[in-house]
Design an enzyme around this catalytic site. Sequence first.
Site, PDB file in Angstrom:
ATOM      1  N   HIS A 123       0.831  -1.202   0.000  1.00  0.00           N
ATOM      2  CA  HIS A 123       0.000   0.000   0.000  1.00  0.00           C
ATOM      3  C   HIS A 123       0.863   1.248   0.000  1.00  0.00           C
ATOM      4  O   HIS A 123       2.042   1.213   0.363  1.00  0.00           O
ATOM      5  CB  HIS A 123      -0.919   0.024   1.230  1.00  0.00           C
ATOM      6  CG  HIS A 123      -2.074  -0.918   1.142  1.00  0.00           C
ATOM      7  ND1 HIS A 123      -1.969  -2.253   1.459  1.00  0.00           N
ATOM      8  CD2 HIS A 123      -3.362  -0.724   0.753  1.00  0.00           C
ATOM      9  CE1 HIS A 123      -3.138  -2.839   1.279  1.00  0.00           C
ATOM     10  NE2 HIS A 123      -4.005  -1.936   0.844  1.00  0.00           N
ATOM     11  N   LYS A 127      -0.731   4.890   4.298  1.00  0.00           N
ATOM     12  CA  LYS A 127      -1.681   4.003   5.000  1.00  0.00           C
ATOM     13  C   LYS A 127      -1.193   3.770   6.423  1.00  0.00           C
ATOM     14  O   LYS A 127      -0.060   3.353   6.644  1.00  0.00           O
ATOM     15  CB  LYS A 127      -1.840   2.681   4.253  1.00  0.00           C
ATOM     16  CG  LYS A 127      -2.879   1.770   4.905  1.00  0.00           C
ATOM     17  CD  LYS A 127      -3.168   0.573   4.024  1.00  0.00           C
ATOM     18  CE  LYS A 127      -4.065  -0.457   4.707  1.00  0.00           C
ATOM     19  NZ  LYS A 127      -5.371   0.066   5.079  1.00  0.00           N
ATOM     20  N   GLY A 133      -6.616  -4.472   6.383  1.00  0.00           N
ATOM     21  CA  GLY A 133      -7.830  -5.210   6.728  1.00  0.00           C
ATOM     22  C   GLY A 133      -8.105  -6.320   5.719  1.00  0.00           C
ATOM     23  O   GLY A 133      -8.537  -7.413   6.097  1.00  0.00           O
TER      24      GLY A 133
HETATM   25  P1  NAP Z   1      -6.459   9.891   4.062  1.00  0.00           P
HETATM   26  O1  NAP Z   1      -6.067  10.419   2.736  1.00  0.00           O
HETATM   27  O2  NAP Z   1      -5.555  10.060   5.247  1.00  0.00           O
HETATM   28  O3  NAP Z   1      -7.886  10.525   4.381  1.00  0.00           O
HETATM   29  C1  NAP Z   1      -8.495  10.480   5.622  1.00  0.00           C
HETATM   30  C2  NAP Z   1      -9.287  11.759   5.748  1.00  0.00           C
HETATM   31  O4  NAP Z   1     -10.068  11.703   6.934  1.00  0.00           O
HETATM   32  C3  NAP Z   1      -8.390  13.002   5.851  1.00  0.00           C
HETATM   33  O5  NAP Z   1      -8.924  14.017   5.020  1.00  0.00           O
HETATM   34  C4  NAP Z   1      -8.520  13.370   7.319  1.00  0.00           C
HETATM   35  O6  NAP Z   1      -8.346  14.741   7.539  1.00  0.00           O
HETATM   36  C5  NAP Z   1      -9.959  12.953   7.571  1.00  0.00           C
HETATM   37  N1  NAP Z   1     -10.312  12.803   8.970  1.00  0.00           N
HETATM   38  C6  NAP Z   1      -9.545  12.331   9.998  1.00  0.00           C
HETATM   39  N2  NAP Z   1     -10.255  12.352  11.147  1.00  0.00           N
HETATM   40  C7  NAP Z   1     -11.484  12.839  10.846  1.00  0.00           C
HETATM   41  C8  NAP Z   1     -12.657  13.124  11.598  1.00  0.00           C
HETATM   42  N3  NAP Z   1     -12.693  12.923  12.919  1.00  0.00           N
HETATM   43  N4  NAP Z   1     -13.751  13.603  10.964  1.00  0.00           N
HETATM   44  C9  NAP Z   1     -13.732  13.843   9.638  1.00  0.00           C
HETATM   45  N5  NAP Z   1     -12.639  13.620   8.858  1.00  0.00           N
HETATM   46  C10 NAP Z   1     -11.541  13.121   9.459  1.00  0.00           C
HETATM   47  O7  NAP Z   1      -6.776   8.321   4.000  1.00  0.00           O
HETATM   48  P2  NAP Z   1      -7.441   7.513   2.783  1.00  0.00           P
HETATM   49  O8  NAP Z   1      -6.375   6.919   1.947  1.00  0.00           O
HETATM   50  O9  NAP Z   1      -8.503   8.327   2.145  1.00  0.00           O
HETATM   51  O10 NAP Z   1      -8.080   6.284   3.609  1.00  0.00           O
HETATM   52  C11 NAP Z   1      -9.041   6.509   4.608  1.00  0.00           C
HETATM   53  C12 NAP Z   1      -9.355   5.182   5.309  1.00  0.00           C
HETATM   54  O11 NAP Z   1      -9.984   4.315   4.368  1.00  0.00           O
HETATM   55  C13 NAP Z   1      -8.131   4.415   5.822  1.00  0.00           C
HETATM   56  O12 NAP Z   1      -8.481   3.743   7.033  1.00  0.00           O
HETATM   57  C14 NAP Z   1      -7.859   3.398   4.736  1.00  0.00           C
HETATM   58  O13 NAP Z   1      -7.187   2.254   5.227  1.00  0.00           O
HETATM   59  C15 NAP Z   1      -9.281   3.080   4.336  1.00  0.00           C
HETATM   60  N6  NAP Z   1      -9.444   2.553   2.989  1.00  0.00           N
HETATM   61  C16 NAP Z   1     -10.414   1.615   2.836  1.00  0.00           C
HETATM   62  C17 NAP Z   1     -10.700   1.121   1.595  1.00  0.00           C
HETATM   63  C18 NAP Z   1     -11.804   0.121   1.433  1.00  0.00           C
HETATM   64  O14 NAP Z   1     -12.065  -0.312   0.316  1.00  0.00           O
HETATM   65  N7  NAP Z   1     -12.466  -0.269   2.524  1.00  0.00           N
HETATM   66  C19 NAP Z   1      -9.993   1.583   0.482  1.00  0.00           C
HETATM   67  C20 NAP Z   1      -9.001   2.534   0.657  1.00  0.00           C
HETATM   68  C21 NAP Z   1      -8.749   3.030   1.932  1.00  0.00           C
HETATM   69  P3  NAP Z   1      -6.844  15.321   7.772  1.00  0.00           P
HETATM   70  O15 NAP Z   1      -6.091  15.050   6.525  1.00  0.00           O
HETATM   71  O16 NAP Z   1      -7.111  16.780   8.029  1.00  0.00           O
HETATM   72  O17 NAP Z   1      -6.274  14.579   8.948  1.00  0.00           O
END
Ligand code: NAP
Length: 209
Positions: A123, A127, A133
Amino acid sequence: MKIAFFGAEGKVGCALVPLLERAGHEVRGIEIGEEPDVAGLDAVVDFTTPEAAPANVRAALDQGVSCVVGTTGWDPQALGDNARERGLRLFVAPNFSLGAVLMMRFAEQAARYFPRAEIIELHNEAKKDAPSGTARATADLIGGNTIIHSVRLPGLVAHQEVIFGSVGQLLTIRHDTTARESFADGVLLALEKLPELPLGLTIGLDTLL
Ligand code: NAP
């Protein structure tokens, strides 16, 4: 549907929000520090962090709103019980990509015929949780003590290889996510099926296929 999206400014959120809107949903992004006011909405979607997701889901359930969660690296069991007691639904999928779900299903089938397997999950360096997961869910399906290797590097999106070994042969099942837009179909399916799901916690996109 009227939806609140926690994490709309994140990498996944930026890719998904326009696609959810194009599919006809009305989406409101909620950022860190903003009041999680979601009362009256049809659903909440969360792609944030393992630290933030439980509080976001709890706030949504407190306001009577069911949730679709993609954030990985947290245990949704207790909040699933909370959702059931309130007559709501909590859908959590470690991977919303259809290809990844098929990769897991094929790995489960192959495990019946191979004595050993190891998983390599790769990844982007951003991440936060490791192993992923999806890798943990695949290891559970394969059974035994399947070893997981985690790679975090710039340039990667989300990739997984399951390598099965037996005397004189190897079988490799690999899935590559090359763009985060690939998660949209799974999220749209989860939103569509959400009202029909059993109350409480449902885990995994495969339960919707
Ligand atoms: P990311 O780029 O770090 O985005 C996370 C976002 O959430 C950031 O904008 C962050 O803001 C915001 N955030 C943090 N705490 C928050 C809160 N309390 N309320 C509202 N927003 C909040 O991460 P990502 O790559 O998008 O991934 C996000 C999650 O999804 C991770 O856990 C990843 O493992 C998971 N994921 C899952 C899948 C799936 O298919 N299930 C696929 C890809 C990723 P700041 O930047 O200001 O901190």
